[in-house]
Write a protein that holds these residues in place. Structure first.
Motif, PDB file in Angstrom:
ATOM      1  N   UNK A 134      35.441  44.978  42.828  1.00  0.00           N
ATOM      2  CA  UNK A 134      35.643  46.041  42.260  1.00  0.00           C
ATOM      3  C   UNK A 134      37.384  46.316  41.811  1.00  0.00           C
ATOM      4  N   UNK A 135      37.621  45.197  42.398  1.00  0.00           N
ATOM      5  CA  UNK A 135      39.074  44.760  41.946  1.00  0.00           C
ATOM      6  C   UNK A 135      39.532  43.243  41.307  1.00  0.00           C
ATOM      7  N   UNK A 136      40.394  43.199  40.275  1.00  0.00           N
ATOM      8  CA  UNK A 136      40.369  41.724  39.725  1.00  0.00           C
ATOM      9  C   UNK A 136      42.175  41.349  39.791  1.00  0.00           C
ATOM     10  N   UNK A 137      42.588  42.208  40.997  1.00  0.00           N
ATOM     11  CA  UNK A 137      44.211  42.056  40.947  1.00  0.00           C
ATOM     12  C   UNK A 137      44.118  40.051  41.619  1.00  0.00           C
ATOM     13  N   UNK A 138      45.434  40.176  40.933  1.00  0.00           N
ATOM     14  CA  UNK A 138      45.691  38.689  41.407  1.00  0.00           C
ATOM     15  C   UNK A 138      45.491  37.796  43.113  1.00  0.00           C
ATOM     16  N   UNK A 139      46.475  38.787  43.168  1.00  0.00           N
ATOM     17  CA  UNK A 139      46.093  38.064  45.107  1.00  0.00           C
ATOM     18  C   UNK A 139      44.590  38.297  45.615  1.00  0.00           C
ATOM     19  N   UNK A 140      44.057  39.161  45.274  1.00  0.00           N
ATOM     20  CA  UNK A 140      42.042  39.778  45.658  1.00  0.00           C
ATOM     21  C   UNK A 140      41.664  37.937  45.057  1.00  0.00           C
ATOM     22  N   UNK A 141      42.100  37.844  43.360  1.00  0.00           N
ATOM     23  CA  UNK A 141      41.087  36.847  43.214  1.00  0.00           C
ATOM     24  C   UNK A 141      41.788  35.019  43.852  1.00  0.00           C
ATOM     25  N   UNK A 142      43.134  35.258  44.675  1.00  0.00           N
ATOM     26  CA  UNK A 142      43.563  33.869  44.481  1.00  0.00           C
ATOM     27  C   UNK A 142      42.776  33.680  45.976  1.00  0.00           C
ATOM     28  N   UNK A 143      42.586  35.124  47.033  1.00  0.00           N
ATOM     29  CA  UNK A 143      41.870  35.432  48.858  1.00  0.00           C
ATOM     30  C   UNK A 143      40.647  35.227  48.489  1.00  0.00           C
TER      31      UNK A 143
END
Length: 674
Positions: A423-432
């Motif tokens: 549901x999210x492709x934000x940078x912090x989400x991808x890095x985590x």
């Protein structure tokens, strides 16, 4: 010939008095000179007012004239019978109790159509919002790891089916048989989708409970619409009785032209749209089914690496305990080296303690330097496609040496390649998610067995914790060599800021500076309309599978479809990620921008080579001045003293081969650095 007496013609017993008495319309004779009896007043509510006894009531006169009008006489016996002419009679108005009552089946069918309409409309709103809102995806809907476009199409088409079913009650004469056939065909297509999703494991995992539920609701909607159309066909005269229009008294060319124009307008405004909608709905269901069949065939392609169950959703409580605040998903990570099988076995473990030990080779030997090339690809490019030039160098043996253990790791961002959508492709989400996958695969322990990964809190108010891995340290002999191109520089910069001890060096290929990527540009209404009608609607239309079917007809392989790019618009999963990434572009208030502003000062000073042609116009939609200024700010503010070389004459392509390949030479230069 003498005149015969009346008795010989009419009968021997004929007499005028008897003729009068035998006449049913005559009244008793009164003596000559006697006054006529007074007229009897009409009673209230009576239909006929009797004026005089000298003549019968009008109704009896009309009835008698109709019965005896054409009886033959001496004069008219041999004449032909004239044609009957309609006689206008006045009928008493019917009471409301005499109207036929509608059967209960029509009422129940109408109410059930309204219920299905409400259910489909609710799911349409929720699925559309869940494309970019993680809270709705996690809390308001069942699990789903696909593009979310298939559920949106299912609810939209089922909603249109319910609307047409309700319209049939208003205009029952408009294509009821066509409605029956198209809805039955749609139900058959939906049943085929249901069977395929249940039979194929990857489809069953990606679409999950949400799509199965919506397919069931869509099947119920189509079957009910077919039954309702059949019911309307049986009672259409009851729903709307036929209207007998009187013949117009106005004749001539203009009156006829007006009638023709009225009929054409009625056809174009009512009949044609209903027919087009019926055909379009069944055609859309068929296209969705063909796309699911193609996806089922492509699902047999094995991933090039391993699938790891990661859960980057974290929420910090008041007691400092980190809780899971979302559903885990599968992330594809492929790591290759000379000491392991290039195609490791498929792993879907979710246990943090169960890590892959295949990469832990000769960890106790301090003489071996372990370098892992971690590749961040361009926006809309799967990991295997962007890393092809590096993996080819690894196969050729160019990157390895007797005292250096070099591995190449590439991964697919959520929605890319073999990875699930999120549901999210934000940078912090991808890095985590990447940190979680690298940890479970044993790649971080291979470089630094004592490494502690930094946690990415889902909140935006608290500062990140000072974990050991975030404290800058001197250059280590082993570590990650970050190779990022374009949009990948945004993710790689945050990864380096969060894990400075794990970073050995960096190679940036035409990088998009994070500050330039998140800088506000003041979007206009035209830009917003273009993003909705071109990007958003175009991404939603991807799930119909038109371009996928074209690729099948053109002979594109399964690898070409599974690893297709955003520009090819074949897979809905990568198009959803593209929309999410574009949604955070040029927004300083986005979560990715906030996290970069927090972490930019922690970016480590590591040997960095930047290949970026600054004289070429049209870089990612930026002007030449914006691009040059952004590159300079990135080199001065982010890379800083770690800059080894900044090449501005690069052609923009890697993997051209030969000694002239500047990408190859730059990568070898970083590997040899100690």
């Amino acid at each position: 010939m003498s005149a015969a007496p009346p008795g010989r013609i009419l009968g021997s017993d004929y007499s005028p008095a008897k003729a009068v008495s035998d006449n049913p319309y005559s009244h008793p004779t009164r003596p000559p000179g006697a006054p006529a009896p007074p007229a009897t007043p009409a009673s209230p509510g009576s239909q006929t007012e009797i004026v005089s006894f000298d003549e019968p009531p009008p109704e009896l006169q009309l009835q008698h004239s109709e019965e005896h009008e054409h009886e033959p006489t001496e004069t008219t016996a041999l004449l032909p019978t004239p044609p009957l002419t309609p006689t206008r009679t006045r009928t008493p108005p019917s009471s409301s109790s005499s109207r036929p009552r509608r059967p209960i089946s029509l009422t129940l069918s109408f109410l059930f159509s309204c219920l299905l309409l409400y259910v489909n409309l609710s799911f349409l709103v929720l699925t559309t919002a869940a494309i970019s809102w993680p809270f709705i995806a996690h809390n308001a809907l069942p699990p789903h790891f696909g593009s979310m476009f298939l559920p949106v199409w299912l609810t939209l088409l089922a909603l249109l089916t319910n609307i047409l079913s309700l319209i049939a009650f208003l205009v029952p004469a408009e294509s009821p048989k066509l409605s029956v056939y198209t809805n039955l065909a749609s139900a058959f297509a939906l049943l085929t989708q249901l069977i395929l999703i249940l039979a194929v494991g990857q489809l069953r995992h990606r679409e999950n409970i949400l799509t199965l539920v919506l397919i069931g609701i869509a099947i119920i909607s189509t079957l009910h619409a077919a039954a309702s159309a059949r019911l309307v066909l049986s009672y259409r005269t009851l729903l709307r009785p036929p209207v007998v229009r009187p013949r117009s008294e106005v004749t001539g060319f203009w009156a006829s032209l007006k009638r023709v124009a009225t009929e054409i307008l009625s056809f174009l405004s009512v009949s044609l749209p209903i027919v087009v909608l019926h055909v379009a709905i069944v055609l859309a269901f068929v296209l969705l089914t063909l796309a699911v069949i193609s996806r089922a065939y492509d699902a047999s392609l094995n991933p090039q690496g391993q699938l790891w169950k990661v859960n980057p959703w974290r929420k910090k409580t008041g007691t400092g305990v980190t809780e899971i605040n979302g559903r885990p998903f599968m992330l594809h990570l492929a790591c290759r080296g000379i000491d392991v099988d290039p195609y490791p076995p498929l792993t879907t473990t979710a246990s943090p303690t169960n890590v892959n030990t295949s990469s832990l080779v000769n960890m106790k030997d301090p003489a071996i330097v372990r370098r892992t090339i971690l590749i961040e690809t361009e926006q809309g490019i799967p990991g295997a496609v962007g890393a092809k030039w590096v993996t080819s160098l690894l196969k050729q043996g160019v990157l390895t040496s007797p005292d250096t253990d070099v591995r190449v790791c590439f991964y697919d961002r959520p929605g890319y390649g073999f990875s699930d959508s999120s549901p999210a492709s934000t940078t912090p989400h991808v890095v985590a998610a990447l940190q979680d996958a690298l940890s479970r695969a044993g790649e971080i322990a291979r470089i630094d067995p004592n490494a502690v990964l930094s946690s990415i809190d889902d909140s935006e108010d608290d500062e990140p914790q000072q974990l050991p891995s975030m404290i800058p340290s001197p250059l280590a002999r082993s570590g990650f060599i970050l190779v990022a191109q374009g949009y990948g520089a945004v993710t790689a910069s945050l990864f380096a800021s969060l894990n400075p001890r794990l970073v050995h060096s960096a190679l940036y290929l035409q990088p998009i500076p994070p500050a330039l990527h998140f800088r506000s540009r003041g979007h206009s209404i035209v830009h917003a309309l273009r993003f909705f009608f071109v990007d958003s609607l175009g991404s939603w239309a991807t799930e119909l599978g038109v371009l996928r079917l074209v690729s099948v007809l053109r002979g594109v392989s399964r690898d070409g479809r599974v690893l297709s790019t955003e520009h090819q618009a074949i897979r809905g999963e990568i198009m959803r990620s593209y929309l999410q990434e574009e949604g955070e572009k040029h927004k300083p208030s986005s979560k990715s921008s906030i996290w970069w502003e927090r972490m930019r000062t922690r970016y480590p000073e590591r040997p960095t080579i930047v290949l970026s042609p600054v004289e070429t116009k049209g870089h990612y939609g930026y002007s030449e001045d914006e691009w040059v200024r952004g590159q300079q700010d990135f080199v001065e503010d982010v890379v800083g003293k770690g800059l080894v070389e900044w090449e501005t004459t690069w052609s923009g392509k890697c993997g051209e081969g030969g000694k002239a390949d500047i990408c190859r030479e730059s990568l070898l230069r970083l590997i040899k650095l100690d």
